[in-house]
Write an enzyme that holds these catalytic residues in place. Structure first.
Site, PDB file in Angstrom:
ATOM      1  N   ASP A  55     -54.119  22.114   1.805  1.00  0.00           N
ATOM      2  CA  ASP A  55     -53.027  21.887   2.555  1.00  0.00           C
ATOM      3  C   ASP A  55     -52.502  21.907   3.389  1.00  0.00           C
ATOM      4  O   ASP A  55     -50.897  21.944   3.737  1.00  0.00           O
ATOM      5  CB  ASP A  55     -51.713  22.440   0.853  1.00  0.00           C
ATOM      6  CG  ASP A  55     -51.939  24.187   0.589  1.00  0.00           C
ATOM      7  OD1 ASP A  55     -52.737  24.259   1.198  1.00  0.00           O
ATOM      8  OD2 ASP A  55     -51.036  24.419  -0.107  1.00  0.00           O
ATOM      9  N   ASP A  83     -55.903  28.847   2.555  1.00  0.00           N
ATOM     10  CA  ASP A  83     -54.269  27.622   1.269  1.00  0.00           C
ATOM     11  C   ASP A  83     -52.937  27.934   2.288  1.00  0.00           C
ATOM     12  O   ASP A  83     -53.143  28.573   3.075  1.00  0.00           O
ATOM     13  CB  ASP A  83     -54.063  28.286   0.142  1.00  0.00           C
ATOM     14  CG  ASP A  83     -52.603  27.431  -0.354  1.00  0.00           C
ATOM     15  OD1 ASP A  83     -53.337  26.286  -1.205  1.00  0.00           O
ATOM     16  OD2 ASP A  83     -52.131  27.009   0.209  1.00  0.00           O
ATOM     17  N   HIS A 106     -49.973  28.422   2.186  1.00  0.00           N
ATOM     18  CA  HIS A 106     -49.415  29.160   1.350  1.00  0.00           C
ATOM     19  C   HIS A 106     -49.707  30.773   1.248  1.00  0.00           C
ATOM     20  O   HIS A 106     -51.114  30.543   0.776  1.00  0.00           O
ATOM     21  CB  HIS A 106     -48.758  28.448   0.031  1.00  0.00           C
ATOM     22  CG  HIS A 106     -48.085  27.090  -0.258  1.00  0.00           C
ATOM     23  ND1 HIS A 106     -49.185  25.731  -0.006  1.00  0.00           N
ATOM     24  CD2 HIS A 106     -47.073  26.887   0.473  1.00  0.00           C
ATOM     25  CE1 HIS A 106     -48.468  25.052  -0.349  1.00  0.00           C
ATOM     26  NE2 HIS A 106     -46.870  25.216   0.808  1.00  0.00           N
ATOM     27  N   HIS A 143     -50.492  31.935  -6.713  1.00  0.00           N
ATOM     28  CA  HIS A 143     -49.277  32.889  -6.865  1.00  0.00           C
ATOM     29  C   HIS A 143     -48.855  33.009  -7.966  1.00  0.00           C
ATOM     30  O   HIS A 143     -47.736  33.518  -8.055  1.00  0.00           O
ATOM     31  CB  HIS A 143     -48.234  31.701  -6.263  1.00  0.00           C
ATOM     32  CG  HIS A 143     -48.316  30.605  -4.656  1.00  0.00           C
ATOM     33  ND1 HIS A 143     -47.625  31.508  -4.391  1.00  0.00           N
ATOM     34  CD2 HIS A 143     -48.257  29.457  -4.900  1.00  0.00           C
ATOM     35  CE1 HIS A 143     -48.445  30.339  -3.036  1.00  0.00           C
ATOM     36  NE2 HIS A 143     -48.307  29.409  -3.343  1.00  0.00           N
TER      37      HIS A 143
HETATM   38 ZN   LIG Z   1     -50.614  26.115  -0.826  1.00  0.00          ZN
END
Ligand SMILES: [Zn+2]
Ligand SMILES: [Zn+2]
Length: 325
Positions: A223, A134, A136, A98
Site C-alpha cells: 500500500d 506497510d 501505515h 493494527h
Molecule cells: Zn497499510
C-alpha cells in the site's frame, strides 16, 4: 485473486514452491495475543452478525472463525519453517498490525504478527525482527513488544500526522530494556523511490548488522505504491522488490533463511498483484516482471529535506541507545 495470479504467473508450478493449507489459530496462542474480554466480544459479533470491531472495521457473521484462519495462516507458515519443511512463506492474508491486546481496528481483528512472535518465543527464539514496511504504522504490533529487546520492530510508514493510525512518531523508541528496539521512520506525502531507498540504506543495514535476527517477519508494503488509493506515498514495485531482496538476503545471512512474509495492506488490485509477484519472485527465484510504472512526481527538494532530517533524528535517538557507531 492472489491464487489466480500466482497460478497464471507460473509460481505454483515451480519445483521449490509448495502450497500449505492454513490451520485456524491455536486458541492457546490466541489467548496470549488477546484479552479474554476482546475475544468474547469478537465471538458475540460473529454469532449475531451485529456490531463492529471498530468504526472502520465492520463485523459479520462468522468473523471469529474467519479471523482465526486468516491469522492462523501466518502461524501455520511459522510452524512449517520451524519444522524444516520450508525456508520462507508468503501468505496472502496476514499482517493485521493494527490489532492490539484488547482491541481491533484498521481492518484487523487478531494480530497474527504478535501471535507468531509468541509462537517463536515458545520455540526459544530470542532475536525476532519485525520488518514492517506497510505504509501505515504498525501501532498494534508496536504496543505488544514496546519493552522487549527480544523483538526489534522497524516500521517505515507515511507521516502519522495525516495518515491512520496517527501513531508511529520518531521518538517512540521503546521503554525499559526495550529502549532502542522500536524504530519508526516516516515519510512525507508524495515521497518516492529515491528518498525511500536513501533512508532504507542509511538505517536498515546497520540495525540488522547490530541485531543479527534469528527470524524475520516481513510486511512488504504493497500500500506504499503510488497507485494505492488509501495512502499517499509514491513508490513503485522497484522499491518493493529492493526491500524484499534485502530482507530475503538478510534472512539467509542471519536466520538460516527463516523468513515469514505477510501481505499487510494493499488496496489497488493491480498493484497488490504486482507486489505479490515481486515478493514471490525474490523468494522463489522464478523470474517475474511487473509492468512499467510512472509515478506522477519525482522527489523534490522539500521532500529530500524532510526525509534527511527524519533520518538524522532516528539515527540521533536510536544509534546511541544501541551503541551503533
Ligand atoms: Zn497499510
Ligand atoms: Zn531464499
Amino acid at each position: 485473486m492472489v491464487r489466480d495470479f500466482l497460478k497464471a504467473s507460473g509460481f505454483l508450478d515451480q519445483p521449490n514452491v509448495t502450497n500449505i493449507i492454513p490451520r485456524p489459530l491455536d486458541t492457546r496462542i490466541l489467548a496470549k495475543t488477546h484479552s479474554s474480554a476482546y475475544i468474547r466480544y469478537v465471538q458475540r459479533i460473529s454469532e449475531t452478525g451485529e456490531g463492529e470491531i471498530d468504526i472502520d472495521t465492520p463485523g459479520f457473521k462468522g468473523i471469529y472463525e474467519n479471523a482465526l484462519v486468516t491469522s492462523g495462516a501466518t502461524v501455520t507458515g511459522v510452524d512449517a519453517i520451524l519444522s524444516g519443511e520450508i525456508e520462507h512463506f508468503y501468505t496472502p492474508t496476514g499482517g493485521f498490525h493494527h490489532a492490539s491486546y484488547d482491541r481491533g481496528g484498521g481492518f484487523c481483528v487478531f494480530n497474527d504478527v504478535a501471535a507468531s512472535v509468541y509462537r517463536l518465543k515458545e520455540a526459544g527464539f530470542r532475536r525476532i525482527l519485525i520488518a514492517d514496511f506497510d505504509v501505515h504504522h504498525g501501532n498494534g504490533t508496536q504496543s505488544y513488544f514496546y519493552d522487549d529487546p527480544e523483538v526489534m520492530v522497524i516500521s517505515f510508514h507515511e507521516d502519522p500526522e495525516w495518515l491512520y493510525p496517527h501513531e508511529g512518531h520518531l521518538h517512540e523508541t521503546g521503554v525499559g530494556l526495550g529502549q532502542g528496539y522500536n524504530i519508526n521512520m516516516h515519510f512525507p506525502m508524495d515521497a518516492g523511490d529515491a528518498v525511500y531507498k536513501y533512508a532504507f540504506d542509511r538505517l536498515v543495514p546497520k540495525l540488522l548488522d547490530y541485531y543479527k535476527p534469528e527470524f524475520i517477519l516481513f510486511l512488504p508494503g504493497f500500500d506504499a505504491h503510488y497507485r494505492d488509493p488509501l495512502a499517499h506515498l509514491n513508490l513503485t514495485t522497484d522499491m518493493i522488490r529492493y526491500v524484499a531482496q534485502f530482507i530475503h538476503d538478510s534472512a539467509h545471512r542471519w536466520c538460516n533463511g527463516r523468513l515469514g512474509i505477510v501481505s499487510g495492506g494493499g488496496y489497488h488490485p493491480d498493484t497488490f498483484r504486482w507486489g505479490v509477484g515481486e515478493v514471490m519472485s525474490v523468494i522463489s527465484g522464478h523470474r517475474h516482471q511487473s509492468p512499467p510504472q510512472h509515478p506522477p512526481f519525482e522527489d523534490d527538494d522539500e521532500i529530500w529535506q524532510i526525509v534527511r532530517s527524519n533520518i538524522s533524528e532516528v539515527e540521533g535517538i536510536i544509534f546511541p541507545l544501541l551503541g551503533i557507531g
